[in-house]
Design an enzyme around this catalytic site. Structure first.
Site, PDB file in Angstrom:
ATOM      1  N   ASP A  23      28.089  43.342 -20.068  1.00  0.00           N
ATOM      2  CA  ASP A  23      28.626  44.530 -20.002  1.00  0.00           C
ATOM      3  C   ASP A  23      27.285  45.224 -19.161  1.00  0.00           C
ATOM      4  O   ASP A  23      26.199  45.246 -19.596  1.00  0.00           O
ATOM      5  CB  ASP A  23      28.255  45.097 -21.573  1.00  0.00           C
ATOM      6  CG  ASP A  23      28.860  46.544 -21.516  1.00  0.00           C
ATOM      7  OD1 ASP A  23      29.340  47.186 -20.341  1.00  0.00           O
ATOM      8  OD2 ASP A  23      28.484  46.957 -22.687  1.00  0.00           O
ATOM      9  N   MET A  24      27.722  45.878 -17.982  1.00  0.00           N
ATOM     10  CA  MET A  24      26.695  46.420 -17.544  1.00  0.00           C
ATOM     11  C   MET A  24      26.335  47.449 -17.842  1.00  0.00           C
ATOM     12  O   MET A  24      27.049  48.445 -18.538  1.00  0.00           O
ATOM     13  CB  MET A  24      27.311  47.105 -15.887  1.00  0.00           C
ATOM     14  CG  MET A  24      28.116  45.839 -15.048  1.00  0.00           C
ATOM     15  SD  MET A  24      27.331  44.459 -14.793  1.00  0.00           S
ATOM     16  CE  MET A  24      25.984  44.959 -13.862  1.00  0.00           C
ATOM     17  N   ARG A  71      27.097  61.409 -23.077  1.00  0.00           N
ATOM     18  CA  ARG A  71      28.233  61.537 -22.547  1.00  0.00           C
ATOM     19  C   ARG A  71      29.072  62.624 -23.314  1.00  0.00           C
ATOM     20  O   ARG A  71      28.438  63.066 -24.478  1.00  0.00           O
ATOM     21  CB  ARG A  71      29.275  60.177 -22.180  1.00  0.00           C
ATOM     22  CG  ARG A  71      29.345  59.513 -21.303  1.00  0.00           C
ATOM     23  CD  ARG A  71      29.556  58.096 -21.501  1.00  0.00           C
ATOM     24  NE  ARG A  71      30.934  57.667 -21.341  1.00  0.00           N
ATOM     25  CZ  ARG A  71      31.751  57.028 -22.263  1.00  0.00           C
ATOM     26  NH1 ARG A  71      31.171  56.670 -23.382  1.00  0.00           N
ATOM     27  NH2 ARG A  71      32.920  56.521 -22.353  1.00  0.00           N
ATOM     28  N   ASP A 126      33.399  47.283 -15.645  1.00  0.00           N
ATOM     29  CA  ASP A 126      31.805  46.944 -15.767  1.00  0.00           C
ATOM     30  C   ASP A 126      31.765  45.953 -16.650  1.00  0.00           C
ATOM     31  O   ASP A 126      30.654  45.772 -17.510  1.00  0.00           O
ATOM     32  CB  ASP A 126      31.097  48.212 -15.955  1.00  0.00           C
ATOM     33  CG  ASP A 126      31.291  49.032 -17.210  1.00  0.00           C
ATOM     34  OD1 ASP A 126      32.426  48.731 -17.816  1.00  0.00           O
ATOM     35  OD2 ASP A 126      30.626  49.497 -17.825  1.00  0.00           O
ATOM     36  N   GLU A 127      32.727  45.355 -17.260  1.00  0.00           N
ATOM     37  CA  GLU A 127      32.534  44.408 -18.556  1.00  0.00           C
ATOM     38  C   GLU A 127      33.664  43.196 -18.153  1.00  0.00           C
ATOM     39  O   GLU A 127      34.590  43.328 -17.585  1.00  0.00           O
ATOM     40  CB  GLU A 127      33.237  44.872 -19.686  1.00  0.00           C
ATOM     41  CG  GLU A 127      32.616  45.782 -20.443  1.00  0.00           C
ATOM     42  CD  GLU A 127      33.189  46.116 -21.741  1.00  0.00           C
ATOM     43  OE1 GLU A 127      32.531  46.864 -22.607  1.00  0.00           O
ATOM     44  OE2 GLU A 127      34.444  45.855 -21.944  1.00  0.00           O
ATOM     45  N   CYS A 692      13.523  41.460   1.113  1.00  0.00           N
ATOM     46  CA  CYS A 692      14.644  42.106   1.945  1.00  0.00           C
ATOM     47  C   CYS A 692      13.660  43.118   2.671  1.00  0.00           C
ATOM     48  O   CYS A 692      13.129  43.847   2.423  1.00  0.00           O
ATOM     49  CB  CYS A 692      15.646  42.785   1.350  1.00  0.00           C
ATOM     50  SG  CYS A 692      16.912  43.695   2.163  1.00  0.00           S
ATOM     51  N   HIS A 713      23.852  45.471   2.474  1.00  0.00           N
ATOM     52  CA  HIS A 713      23.432  46.378   3.252  1.00  0.00           C
ATOM     53  C   HIS A 713      24.154  46.796   4.539  1.00  0.00           C
ATOM     54  O   HIS A 713      24.300  47.843   4.980  1.00  0.00           O
ATOM     55  CB  HIS A 713      22.040  46.050   3.934  1.00  0.00           C
ATOM     56  CG  HIS A 713      20.727  46.123   3.138  1.00  0.00           C
ATOM     57  ND1 HIS A 713      20.552  47.208   2.418  1.00  0.00           N
ATOM     58  CD2 HIS A 713      20.158  44.932   2.667  1.00  0.00           C
ATOM     59  CE1 HIS A 713      19.444  47.166   1.637  1.00  0.00           C
ATOM     60  NE2 HIS A 713      18.965  45.567   1.692  1.00  0.00           N
ATOM     61  N   CYS A 797      26.364  27.571  15.085  1.00  0.00           N
ATOM     62  CA  CYS A 797      27.434  28.295  15.093  1.00  0.00           C
ATOM     63  C   CYS A 797      27.489  28.407  16.613  1.00  0.00           C
ATOM     64  O   CYS A 797      26.640  28.880  17.131  1.00  0.00           O
ATOM     65  CB  CYS A 797      27.692  29.502  14.415  1.00  0.00           C
ATOM     66  SG  CYS A 797      29.013  30.498  15.072  1.00  0.00           S
TER      67      CYS A 797
END
Length: 871
Positions: A23-24, A71, A126-127, A692, A713, A797
DNA sequence: CTTGGTCTCGTGA
DNA sequence: TTCACGAGA
């Protein structure tokens, strides 16, 4: 598109699964914080644009919750409670809230979760539920074979219901190893004899599940930057319940044996499915408040008082039994959008209705194009839902119709027709424009998806293949990930290791190894505190090249893990008011696993003997005995440490900072807490981290993670740019057609919409394929093969001259194709924008071309040709 | 007027 | 089976 009906496992398997609910934490807020890093650590809430009283709050981060913001508040109230709160608007497109950003973020997370199991069920944006039974079972076997050892350091941020700290729970389990039947008396009373094998294994398997949960959460954090909470239990209901018990950024095990005590005090409504009306009826008809009270009714009684199905469901639930399977589902079954028109905003005129249907249809069109490209499927049914005000009463209706293609106009037109033909008196008598019944709610959704046949066009085929391949690769990946994190798997083939039957022996063996082979740990934890072990030796070689028995080492014994917790606890005390601080009371070391083991050692070796040849066992056993004294010493010193540590907090704090070299290791804000506890994936001896260049965040130094992160990004950049373009485009069309506005819907807003639409089409169409393929984008990849990935074969490549994993090469080549596609689409977009500015009315032809390219079955346009040619 | 917007599922016709 | 509708998260 198999419409899998709800599946259940057999009653005999009720304790066999290990289910995770991820769960976020205040997800929308995290998304905003990631997008605006300067917000991190500050109180923040997400509001839906709504001019009344500062907008409605739909998500609150933990810093703001600490100030009492919740909320259901308006933005203004939040400001009163927390003057410096940051209020993020959810973006408004087409005059309504646009939650696409959060959907995308949710998918990003789900992509990470997917790697851990194909039994992934997305429950909401989100779950997600993960059935990790397979992996757990594998590890149990490996544990028994001696090729894997638990890593308690993965459990630092973990809780177990009914235990003050996770160490107690671990100790309980290890005690049971020493005396397997200590709890059996209780078990026999509480459980069916047939369940005893599963019951006896339950705690260990949940514990392993918790380790996996730790790995999952660490991967999510490392690859997406988002933090989450998790529940670990034997079924979905319990996992969901557990996940909510410790938040944020924590995970909770719900042990079988703790269920009765928990349920005795648990309000019925806390259970998923009982939170609403049905839960109330249950409470009323049964005269209960807590779930445990349901136990006094027999299944028959419950069936009589409720109904057959709900009766036996509740009967099971009250016993912690939930047989519902984790049904794999990555993509939603339907896509829809809707809007309320409360009070004064009621739709009363035909033109207004048409306007809003057009807006909804336009959004649908965008999302469907996107979905089509990603999932190669087309909806076959549209549903329009609406709520009318018929003399003061709200009357909800919904009507459906089959669809074959969906562009904005068709959807809007069909929706209108459905409403018209299903409303007794649609227009007020004698009027051409006034609705008889005001509309308070309007929604369009589509479903009944079918896979677009691959014969239809090559674009579809390519993306379908793409998706399938990705899935296959990610399954392999998940195995690789697991392998990587369970160190002891590496010497799996070593037969002499396999002779060690208990994981106790494994720990001891591991500890012995630590003396011989230098372990990174010593650089993490100050040697002087490590009972004066000589701090020594050169850099540890990369994991891949480590000698087998070194790799076998579980890196940290229980003792070390607990000491580590001690240090953490010390730091935590210093950083005062942090709610995300783990409860880290160190367990009594006298009761520790070592002490137990040492007592039980002879019995263990006896057990080992029974199952196996003898010679190796004897030597192992004597080795272990030789360790006994030393372990005693270590334990002794650890208890000293336990007393001393709080007295010199600053040293350990500094150490910890050094250890992770994470920017915010000691910061006590909510967004940086993770760094302190994220050993599983972030520990330098497990995975190397690189920074990064763009955002400074630490990323695991492997090709996949790097690409994923850069991709992020890249996508951000792209969408930013596209958003700017879209805004400009909207302004242009507004200038061109100032009469188009919401308040005067009589003016046909078509030109404005179309202008928008062209931009919108390109906006949502272009980035998505790029986004999904740019996993293999290598803008900053060096020409050298990354050293840490040397174990997988790489090749250069031909297009971009960078090193790519061979397995990834096909997709990488697809990426180059997609780049070309993007260029072509962009040109197309430029052309349409040009015509629209020149001619004031958008060229519908250009729009249609794009639309039909992506939507239709006809394959005779340039893009399709492009793909045919290049593939 | 004021949790709004999405989803999924179960049920009864 | 399909549709409409409500419930729940």
């Amino acid at each position: 598109m198999s419409n899998s009906t709800r599946a259940f496992v057999g009653m005999q398997n009720k304790y066999d699964r290990v289910v995770l609910l991820v769960d976020m934490d205040c997800f929308f807020c995290q998304v905003e914080e990631k997008q605006q890093p300067e917000y991190q650590g500050k109180p923040l809430a997400v509001v839906q644009y709504n001019p009344w009283r500062g907008g409605g709050i739909i998500a609150v981060n933990y810093a703001a919750r600490a100030k009492g913001v919740t909320r259901h508040m308006r933005g203004d109230e939040a400001k009163e409670l927390c003057h410096d709160i940051i209020l993020c608007q959810v973006p408004n497109i087409r005059e309504k809230a646009d939650t696409g950003k959060y959907r995308d973020a949710g998918k990003e997370v789900a992509n990470v979760l997917q790697r851990f199991t194909n039994l992934l069920e997305r429950a909401s944006v989100d779950e997600a539920y993960l059935d990790i039974t397979e992996t757990v079972n594998q590890r149990v076997e490996q544990l028994q074979a001696g090729s894997f050892a638990l890593k308690p350091q993965e459990l630092v941020n973990c809780h177990a219901v009914g235990y003050d700290n996770i160490g107690d729970y671990v100790n309980k389990i290890t005690n049971r190893f020493a005396n397997p039947y200590v709890d059996d008396e209780r078990y026999m009373l509480a459980y069916d004899p047939n369940d005893l094998p599963a019951v006896r294994q339950s705690d260990l398997r949940l514990l392993i599940g918790a380790c996996i949960a730790g790995e999952v959460r660490a991967a999510v954090k490392a690859e997406t930057g988002y933090e989450c909470s998790a529940g670990i239990a034997h079924n979905k209901i319990l996992a969901k319940l557990a996940a909510g018990m410790n938040k944020p950024n924590k995970q909770t095990i719900l042990p079988l044996a703790e269920i009765p005590a928990l349920f005795d005090q648990l309000p019925v409504g806390k259970i998923k499915g009982l939170g609403g009306k049905f839960g109330e009826t249950v409470c009323e008809t049964l005269g209960v408040k807590f779930l445990g009270q349901v136990l006094k009714y027999s299944e028959k009684e419950l069936q009589r008082k409720l109904d057959e199905k709900n009766g036996s469901w509740l009967h099971n639930i009250a016993r912690g039994i939930d047989l519902e399977a984790v049904t794999p589902r990555f993509y939603s079954k339907s896509i829809g959008c809707c809007k309320k028109f409360p009070g004064r905003n009621n739709i009363t005129g035909l033109k207004t209705l048409q306007h809003w249907l057009g807006e909804l249809a336009s959004e649908m069109n965008d999302r469907l194009e996107k979905d089509f490209i990603e999932n190669n499927r087309k909806a076959k049914q549209m549903v329009v839902q609406y709520v009318q005000d018929v003399d003061g009463q709200e009357v909800a209706s919904s009507r459906s119709t089959p669809i074959n293609h969906y562009d904005q106009e068709t959807l809007a037109k069909q929706a209108l027709e459905l409403i018209r033909t299903n409303t007794k008196t649609f227009l007020r008598a004698g009027s051409e424009a006034a609705l008889n019944n005001a509309i308070k709610f309007l929604g369009i959704s589509v479903g009944k998806f079918e896979t677009a046949s691959s014969a239809q066009n090559s674009l579809q085929t390519m993306f379908a293949n793409q998706a399938a391949k990705k899935r296959r690769i990610s399954v392999e990946d998940s195995e690789r990930v697991i392998e990587k994190s369970s160190l002891a798997q590496k010497p799996q083939k070593q037969t002499e290791e396999a002779k060690m039957k208990s994981f106790f022996a494994n720990y001891l063996q591991a500890h012995k190894d630590e003396q011989n082979v230098k372990d990174n740990l010593e650089t993490n934890v100050n040697p002087s505190e490590m009972n004066a072990k000589p701090a020594t030796e050169p850099e540890e070689p990369p994991a891949e090249t480590r000698p087998p028995n070194a790799a076998l080492s579980p890196k940290k014994s229980f003792f070390e893990a607990y000491k580590r917790k001690l240090i953490d606890a010390t730091v935590a005390e210093e950083s005062s008011d942090d709610k995300a601080t783990p409860t880290a009371t160190p367990p009594e070391f006298k009761e520790s696993f070592f002490a137990n083991y040492l007592q039980q050692q002879k019995e263990v070796s006896k057990n080992v003997e029974q199952k196996n040849e003898s010679a190796a066992d004897n030597s192992d056993s004597s080795d272990m005995q030789g360790l006994a004294a030393e372990l005693d010493e270590i334990e002794l010193s650890s208890t000293n440490l336990q007393q001393q540590a709080p007295e010199r907090p600053s040293t350990s704090k500094r150490k910890l900072e050094h250890e992770n070299s994470m920017k915010a290791a000691t910061s006590n804000d909510f967004t940086s807490t993770y760094a302190e506890y994220a050993q599983p994936e972030l520990r330098a001896d497990l995975i190397r981290l690189v920074k990064c260049d763009e955002c400074g965040v630490q990323i695991p130094d492997d090709v996949k993670a790097l690409q994923t992160h850069r991709d992020h990004h890249y996508a951000q950049q792209l969408s930013r740019q596209l958003r700017v373009e879209q805004r400009e485009e909207m302004q242009r069309s507004r200038l061109n057609d100032t009469t188009a506005s919401v308040v005067s819907p009589t003016t046909k807003p078509v030109p404005a919409k179309k202008g928008k639409k062209v931009g919108g089409t390109a906006v949502t169409t272009v980035p998505k394929p790029i986004n999904s393929i740019t996993k293999f984008l290598a803008p900053k990849q060096s020409l050298e093969p990354p050293p840490s990935c040397s174990n997988s074969p790489m090749e250069i490549c031909a297009e971009c001259k960078t090193y790519i994993k061979t397995v990834d090469m096909p997709e990488h080549l697809d990426f180059h194709m997609a780049k070309k596609l993007q260029r072509e689409l962009n040109q197309l977009e430029v052309r349409t924008i040009n015509t629209s500015t020149n001619k004031k009315t958008t060229s519908p032809a250009a729009k249609k071309q794009l639309n039909s390219t992506l939507n239709s079955t006809a394959a005779n346009n340039s893009i399709t040709k492009f793909f045919t040619q290049s593939s």
